[in-house]
Design a protein around this motif. Structure first.
Motif, PDB file in Angstrom:
ATOM      1  N   PHE A 101      -2.397  -5.404  -7.187  1.00 35.49           N
ATOM      2  CA  PHE A 101      -1.272  -5.006  -6.341  1.00 35.49           C
ATOM      3  C   PHE A 101      -0.423  -4.106  -7.205  1.00 35.49           C
ATOM      4  O   PHE A 101       0.262  -4.557  -8.103  1.00 35.49           O
ATOM      5  CB  PHE A 101      -0.503  -6.245  -5.875  1.00 35.49           C
ATOM      6  N   PHE A 103       2.339  -1.077  -7.149  1.00 30.34           N
ATOM      7  CA  PHE A 103       3.263  -0.407  -6.223  1.00 30.34           C
ATOM      8  C   PHE A 103       3.841   0.834  -6.864  1.00 30.34           C
ATOM      9  O   PHE A 103       4.781   0.747  -7.644  1.00 30.34           O
ATOM     10  CB  PHE A 103       4.413  -1.349  -5.840  1.00 30.34           C
ATOM     11  N   ASN A 113      -1.919  -0.374  -3.747  1.00 31.28           N
ATOM     12  CA  ASN A 113      -1.725  -1.787  -3.380  1.00 31.28           C
ATOM     13  C   ASN A 113      -3.013  -2.408  -2.848  1.00 31.28           C
ATOM     14  O   ASN A 113      -3.839  -1.737  -2.247  1.00 31.28           O
ATOM     15  CB  ASN A 113      -0.615  -1.876  -2.315  1.00 31.28           C
ATOM     16  N   ASN A 114      -3.144  -3.713  -3.086  1.00 27.57           N
ATOM     17  CA  ASN A 114      -4.218  -4.492  -2.459  1.00 27.57           C
ATOM     18  C   ASN A 114      -5.598  -3.857  -2.698  1.00 27.57           C
ATOM     19  O   ASN A 114      -6.375  -3.667  -1.769  1.00 27.57           O
ATOM     20  CB  ASN A 114      -3.923  -4.594  -0.949  1.00 27.57           C
TER      21      ASN A 114
END
Ligand SMILES: *[C@@H]1O[C@H](CO)[C@@H](O)[C@H](O)[C@H]1NC(C)=O
Ligand SMILES: *[C@@H]1O[C@H](CO)[C@@H](O)[C@H](O)[C@H]1NC(C)=O
Ligand SMILES: *[C@@H]1O[C@H](CO)[C@@H](O)[C@H](O)[C@H]1NC(C)=O
Ligand SMILES: *[C@@H]1O[C@H](CO)[C@@H](O)[C@H](O)[C@H]1NC(C)=O
Ligand SMILES: *[C@@H]1O[C@H](CO)[C@@H](O)[C@H](O)[C@H]1NC(C)=O
Length: 432
Positions: A101, A103, A113-114
């Motif tokens: 994750f 940002f 992200n993700n």
């Protein structure tokens, strides 16, 4: 109510049409150039990635997992980059380890992200990088000269630290290993072609080629390929994590060397070292383009040097002081030169039977190491590794100017004799 039905109808006929036209233009094989970097026997190819077709030089890693690179030029035009998200099918195919994750606003390749993540490996330094995986369009050229796009080609945009020790013109490494995200595996699944590739690695100042897929070669290579010897590609079942220098043994290509012969004399070797230990992953023989010279377990190296020096002395070749990292060097004035290079004792890697051996002549066994000095181009394995070690790692110098066919689907390696014996070389290699 009529509209959806109609559009479904149009959609399905479009699908039929497009698969039809694909079938007609279906390429069978793709070609990539191979160049040898001036220093340190690194071999690289050139690829085009991204909607803006950024050109990148990337080293060829036969035992690598996936493409990774770090390039300012790509970053400046990376609008077409898409992260591979956690939990997706692509993440599964890439065999990603973990999810990051990250940002940044706006997000940048490697930090989104993700995102499905994995370790990339610089096999020259042992450095590993952990970051997000992504995908972008890769342009490839068929052996017929037509351009194709591979959408969603997976790779890692890596930290710049990973570029350390890469040859100057290169910005990353492209992987040919036994994974589903290596270049051969991706081309095989995108175009339904055989998972097979031919490598013809050049010596300095010339250009070789790699052909992925199945195709006829131009003269005289078709004949050469039909008369090649073959040996099974073996698997090492032990996957190593945390051993940077070696990487993941399950994705590398191994062959079954039974013995080494110098001239006519088989070396007395510890046979245990020649076999892959299925429990620890130790031993055996792998083939790696990211090693400059073939490296040998200490005891195998000692036996080779011993016998080679003896056999050279019998040819009146004078030994001189060694030049590191080589353990046997000679006065080049005492060596004759013939079509296969310096006339020195032949070195054979004996494979599954007496009639199957990979033979190395002077061009592939001797290297200049100073004024009037040439050395046996084999090295002792680095004593400093922390995990299981492969006893014999066939390196790039020994592969030069041999045609090698990795038939991954059939788990077979085909190899020619030195092309120089047939008055040709890898810079002539190509499809018919
Ligand atoms: C291509 O490059 C131009 C100029 O560098 C840039 O504005 C554009 O966004 C790029 N396109 C893509 C798809 O990356
Ligand atoms: C990051 O992704 C996770 C999982 O999809 C989501 O829950 C979260 O809101 C995202 N965070 C940002 C800052 O986008
Ligand atoms: C090594 O590669 C194999 C095959 O891709 C995979 O199953 C295994 O999880 C990998 N191991 C590590 C530690 O990455
Ligand atoms: C042969 O090598 C194996 C593996 O390294 C080792 O355990 C064994 O002691 C060696 N045998 C001899 C006779 O040196
Ligand atoms: C291993 O290599 C490192 C750096 O290359 C060096 O500092 C260290 O002394 C070596 N260790 C051994 C046991 O040779």
């Amino acid at each position: 109510m009529a509209t959806p039905t109609l559009s479904i109808f149009i959609l399905s006929s479009l699908l039929i049409l497009s698969s039809f036209s694909n079938a007609q233009t279906q390429p069978k094989a793709f070609t990539f150039p191979i160049t040898k970097a001036d220093t340190d026997n690194q071999y690289y190819t050139t690829i085009q990635i991204g909607a803006n077709a950024t050109t990148l030089n990337v080293g060829i890693d036969l035992g690598g997992n996936f493409l990774w690179f770090n390039s300012e030029e790509y970053l400046a035009a990376a609008d077409s980059y898409r992260p591979i998200l956690c939990g997706t099918k692509q993440c599964q195919i890439a065999n990603g380890i973990g999810c990051i994750f990250c940002f940044l606003s706006p997000p940048v390749p490697g930090c989104t992200n993700n995102t499905c993540s994995d370790y990339s490996l610089n096999p020259f330094t042992g450095t590993q990088g952990y970051s997000g995986l992504g995908q972008d369009v890769l342009r490839v050229v068929s052996t017929r000269g037509a351009q194709y796009k591979v959408n969603n080609f997976p790779f890692q945009y890596s930290d710049p630290v990973l570029r350390e020790a890469l040859a100057t013109p290169t910005e990353g490494l492209i992987a040919l290993g036994r994974t589903r995200v290596s270049l051969p595996a991706q081309l095989s699944s995108a175009f339904k072609i055989r998972e097979k590739f031919a490598l013809c690695i050049p010596s300095s100042e010339s250009r070789g080629s790699m052909i992925i897929g199945k195709t006829a070669y131009k003269k005289p290579f078709q004949r050469i390929s039909e008369s090649m010897l073959t040996t099974p590609l073996l698997r090492n079942p032990v996957s190593i994590n945390g051993n940077e220098v070696i990487g993941n043994l399950t994705i590398q290509y191994f062959i079954g060397v039974k013995s080494i012969i110098v001239g006519k004399t088989p070396l007395a070797l510890n046979k245990t070292l020649l076999r892959i230990n299925k429990r620890t992953g130790e031993g055996g023989t792998s083939i790696r383009t990211v090693r400059a010279y073939t490296s040998l377990h200490k005891s195998i190296y000692a036996a080779l040097v011993d016998e080679f020096v003896k056999a050279a002395a019998a040819k009146n070749i004078k030994r001189v002081a060694s030049v590191a990292p080589f353990g046997a060097c000679f006065d080049s004035k005492t060596i004759l030169f013939r079509e296969a290079g310096p006339d020195v004792p032949i070195v054979d890697l004996l494979l599954q039977s007496k009639s199957v051996y990979w033979r190395f002549y002077g061009w592939n066994t001797m290297v200049r190491a100073g004024e009037g000095v040439i050395c046996l181009a084999f090295v002792e394995e680095q004593p400093n590794l922390s995990g299981p070690t492969t006893s014999i790692v066939v390196g790039g110098y020994q592969m030069e100017n041999h045609l090698l066919e990795f038939d991954v689907a059939a788990e077979k390696l085909g190899f020619s004799r030195s092309l120089l014996l047939r008055d040709t070389s890898c810079d002539m290699f190509g499809a018919a």
